[in-house]
Design an enzyme around this catalytic site. Sequence first.
Site, PDB file in Angstrom:
ATOM      1  N   ASN A  26     -14.792   2.622   2.353  1.00 26.75           N
ATOM      2  CA  ASN A  26     -13.389   2.671   2.321  1.00 26.75           C
ATOM      3  C   ASN A  26     -12.801   3.605   3.298  1.00 26.75           C
ATOM      4  O   ASN A  26     -11.400   3.752   3.538  1.00 26.75           O
ATOM      5  CB  ASN A  26     -12.999   3.084   0.766  1.00 26.75           C
ATOM      6  CG  ASN A  26     -13.039   4.493   0.661  1.00 26.75           C
ATOM      7  OD1 ASN A  26     -13.983   5.271   0.985  1.00 26.75           O
ATOM      8  ND2 ASN A  26     -11.999   5.188  -0.259  1.00 26.75           N
ATOM      9  N   SER A  76      -0.441   4.056   0.434  1.00 28.96           N
ATOM     10  CA  SER A  76      -1.264   5.146   1.346  1.00 28.96           C
ATOM     11  C   SER A  76      -0.655   5.712   2.570  1.00 28.96           C
ATOM     12  O   SER A  76      -0.611   6.869   2.975  1.00 28.96           O
ATOM     13  CB  SER A  76      -2.700   4.624   1.937  1.00 28.96           C
ATOM     14  OG  SER A  76      -3.630   4.118   0.714  1.00 28.96           O
ATOM     15  N   ASP A  78     -14.017   6.608  -2.998  1.00 21.16           N
ATOM     16  CA  ASP A  78     -13.805   5.974  -4.118  1.00 21.16           C
ATOM     17  C   ASP A  78     -14.469   6.711  -5.449  1.00 21.16           C
ATOM     18  O   ASP A  78     -13.871   6.893  -6.395  1.00 21.16           O
ATOM     19  CB  ASP A  78     -13.875   4.365  -4.135  1.00 21.16           C
ATOM     20  CG  ASP A  78     -12.754   3.667  -3.405  1.00 21.16           C
ATOM     21  OD1 ASP A  78     -11.470   4.311  -3.353  1.00 21.16           O
ATOM     22  OD2 ASP A  78     -13.082   2.618  -2.976  1.00 21.16           O
ATOM     23  N   THR A  95      -9.174  -1.265   2.566  1.00 21.42           N
ATOM     24  CA  THR A  95      -9.119  -1.766   1.200  1.00 21.42           C
ATOM     25  C   THR A  95      -9.173  -3.231   0.670  1.00 21.42           C
ATOM     26  O   THR A  95      -9.835  -3.722   1.768  1.00 21.42           O
ATOM     27  CB  THR A  95      -7.642  -1.209   0.670  1.00 21.42           C
ATOM     28  OG1 THR A  95      -7.545  -1.456  -0.863  1.00 21.42           O
ATOM     29  CG2 THR A  95      -6.626  -1.975   1.310  1.00 21.42           C
ATOM     30  N   GLY A 116     -15.602  -5.478  -8.475  1.00 19.78           N
ATOM     31  CA  GLY A 116     -15.959  -4.270  -7.397  1.00 19.78           C
ATOM     32  C   GLY A 116     -15.492  -2.938  -7.927  1.00 19.78           C
ATOM     33  O   GLY A 116     -16.570  -2.091  -7.879  1.00 19.78           O
ATOM     34  N   SER A 131       1.002  -1.185  -0.069  1.00 19.39           N
ATOM     35  CA  SER A 131       0.167   0.005   0.051  1.00 19.39           C
ATOM     36  C   SER A 131       0.944   1.432  -0.053  1.00 19.39           C
ATOM     37  O   SER A 131       1.872   1.407   0.700  1.00 19.39           O
ATOM     38  CB  SER A 131      -0.806   0.215   1.158  1.00 19.39           C
ATOM     39  OG  SER A 131      -1.812   0.941   1.313  1.00 19.39           O
ATOM     40  N   LYS A 180     -14.115  -3.580   1.618  1.00 19.60           N
ATOM     41  CA  LYS A 180     -14.986  -2.306   1.417  1.00 19.60           C
ATOM     42  C   LYS A 180     -16.508  -2.943   1.711  1.00 19.60           C
ATOM     43  O   LYS A 180     -17.144  -2.013   2.267  1.00 19.60           O
ATOM     44  CB  LYS A 180     -14.899  -1.846   0.235  1.00 19.60           C
ATOM     45  CG  LYS A 180     -13.336  -1.121   0.105  1.00 19.60           C
ATOM     46  CD  LYS A 180     -13.053  -0.525  -1.254  1.00 19.60           C
ATOM     47  CE  LYS A 180     -11.652  -0.356  -1.488  1.00 19.60           C
ATOM     48  NZ  LYS A 180     -11.477   0.461  -2.522  1.00 19.60           N
ATOM     49  N   GLY A 216      -4.312   5.062 -12.910  1.00 17.73           N
ATOM     50  CA  GLY A 216      -5.277   5.409 -11.840  1.00 17.73           C
ATOM     51  C   GLY A 216      -4.520   5.977 -10.567  1.00 17.73           C
ATOM     52  O   GLY A 216      -5.222   5.861  -9.598  1.00 17.73           O
TER      53      GLY A 216
HETATM   54  P1  ATR Z   1     -11.633  -5.171  -8.207  1.00 13.52           P
HETATM   55  O1  ATR Z   1     -12.040  -5.405  -6.954  1.00 13.52           O
HETATM   56  O2  ATR Z   1     -10.067  -4.757  -8.467  1.00 13.52           O
HETATM   57  O3  ATR Z   1     -12.783  -4.949  -9.310  1.00 13.52           O
HETATM   58  P2  ATR Z   1     -12.400  -8.152  -8.621  1.00 13.52           P
HETATM   59  O4  ATR Z   1     -13.965  -7.717  -8.037  1.00 13.52           O
HETATM   60  O5  ATR Z   1     -11.787  -9.611  -8.504  1.00 13.52           O
HETATM   61  O6  ATR Z   1     -11.380  -6.846  -8.283  1.00 13.52           O
HETATM   62  O7  ATR Z   1     -12.548  -7.915 -10.146  1.00 13.52           O
HETATM   63  C1  ATR Z   1     -11.495  -8.298 -11.215  1.00 13.52           C
HETATM   64  C2  ATR Z   1     -12.110  -7.884 -12.446  1.00 13.52           C
HETATM   65  O8  ATR Z   1     -11.049  -8.130 -13.570  1.00 13.52           O
HETATM   66  C3  ATR Z   1     -13.159  -8.328 -12.808  1.00 13.52           C
HETATM   67  O9  ATR Z   1     -13.996  -7.862 -14.171  1.00 13.52           O
HETATM   68  C4  ATR Z   1     -12.545  -9.887 -13.866  1.00 13.52           C
HETATM   69  O10 ATR Z   1     -13.239 -10.331 -14.587  1.00 13.52           O
HETATM   70  P3  ATR Z   1     -14.148 -11.702 -14.157  1.00 13.52           P
HETATM   71  O11 ATR Z   1     -15.370 -11.013 -13.707  1.00 13.52           O
HETATM   72  O12 ATR Z   1     -14.610 -12.331 -15.565  1.00 13.52           O
HETATM   73  O13 ATR Z   1     -13.452 -12.440 -13.297  1.00 13.52           O
HETATM   74  C5  ATR Z   1     -11.462  -9.111 -14.412  1.00 13.52           C
HETATM   75  N1  ATR Z   1     -10.246 -10.017 -14.781  1.00 13.52           N
HETATM   76  C6  ATR Z   1      -9.205 -10.564 -13.992  1.00 13.52           C
HETATM   77  N2  ATR Z   1      -8.536 -11.420 -14.440  1.00 13.52           N
HETATM   78  C7  ATR Z   1      -8.538 -11.427 -15.919  1.00 13.52           C
HETATM   79  C8  ATR Z   1      -8.461 -12.130 -16.847  1.00 13.52           C
HETATM   80  N3  ATR Z   1      -7.257 -12.788 -17.030  1.00 13.52           N
HETATM   81  N4  ATR Z   1      -8.694 -11.650 -18.126  1.00 13.52           N
HETATM   82  C9  ATR Z   1      -9.882 -10.636 -18.200  1.00 13.52           C
HETATM   83  N5  ATR Z   1     -10.475 -10.239 -17.026  1.00 13.52           N
HETATM   84  C10 ATR Z   1      -9.962 -10.512 -15.808  1.00 13.52           C
END
Ligand code: ATR
Length: 307
Positions: free
Chosen positions: A98, A28, A133, A73, A161, A26, A77, A271
């Site tokens: 958050n 932060s 956020d 984080t 998320g 982190s 959340k 970001g």
């Molecule tokens: P966060 O809180 O950062 O959004 P998350 O809820 O785990 O983390 O979401 C990760 C995102 O990245 C999702 O949209 C995921 O797609 P899926 O819903 O199909 O899992 C996407 N993602 C992660 N790995 C991926 C990969 N190898 N190819 C395409 N999308 C991916």
Amino acid sequence: MSEVFQKQLGAATRYCAVFGHPIKHSASPAMQNAGLAALGLDWRYLAFEVHPDNLREAIAGAKVMKFLGLNLTVPHKLLAVDMVDVLDESAKTWGAVNTIRFEARGKNDDWQPLQSFEDSAPVQIRTHGFNTDASAITRSLREDLALELSGKKVLLLGAGGAGRTAGLKLAAEKVSELFLVNRTTAKAEVLVAEIRQRFPQVKVSVGYPDEKIDLLLNATSLGLKPDDGLPLDETKFPLSRASAVYDMIYRPAETPLLKQAKAAGCRVANGLGMLLYQGAQALEIWTGRPAPVAIMRAALLKEVYGN
Ligand code: ATR
């Protein structure tokens, strides 16, 4: 460590902290401690590895030790929504917490930030949950890409998320049209249904647009790892069709997506601004004072990129 002078830790030092799992990368603490020092406050911001099974106890522990505020984080959340005493409108709207401010009952029976009780020992303390956020997304798009969302066409990649918060916030900002793409299409469909229900005036659909768009926003985690490919299918959507591309990822500074987008002539931003603005607003919630954003940004750049 901040170059701004900080007093030594003492018995009067007050604490804020971030809880996460994992937490050790982190940025932060560097950002927030620079901000606190610039405000001349004898406060410190710490980071703790807290397993989600222990989140409730960890918040209770911070409360009895009279911490002033917390950031939460991944993966805390959503869990925290049911763990705080009161939810600010922001936390209710986005369904995630958050930022927590500890508050105590004042003389007039009203709730005041705990920091305003320096000399007395308040008995009754409550936790107040906020979400910073969502507003950080719009602020970063405005400041880093000079983009106002109202009336714009946006392609959002990701329905986890971060994707959910982004999709709902974009709709709340009255984008004219939202296209959603996610590896797991069913999750994109669930998000589309939620957006349609809450923001019926926004045109929202699953799939790539055939037309030019104002913004492509990556909210997937693809790009974090060195050999990750692009989070979109360029045969279905060439990047030259997007005016601007924002990647919520900030480490590395330039993801493959941003590199390709730049080459295609798009305006680009990563970001880091989101991280900065969610933190700046949290600091304002705790201190009641304007955040020293430039100092916090410099601390963040140094911590994350070493420059
Ligand atoms: P966060 O809180 O950062 O959004 P998350 O809820 O785990 O983390 O979401 C990760 C995102 O990245 C999702 O949209 C995921 O797609 P899926 O819903 O199909 O899992 C996407 N993602 C992660 N790995 C991926 C990969 N190898 N190819 C395409 N999308 C991916």
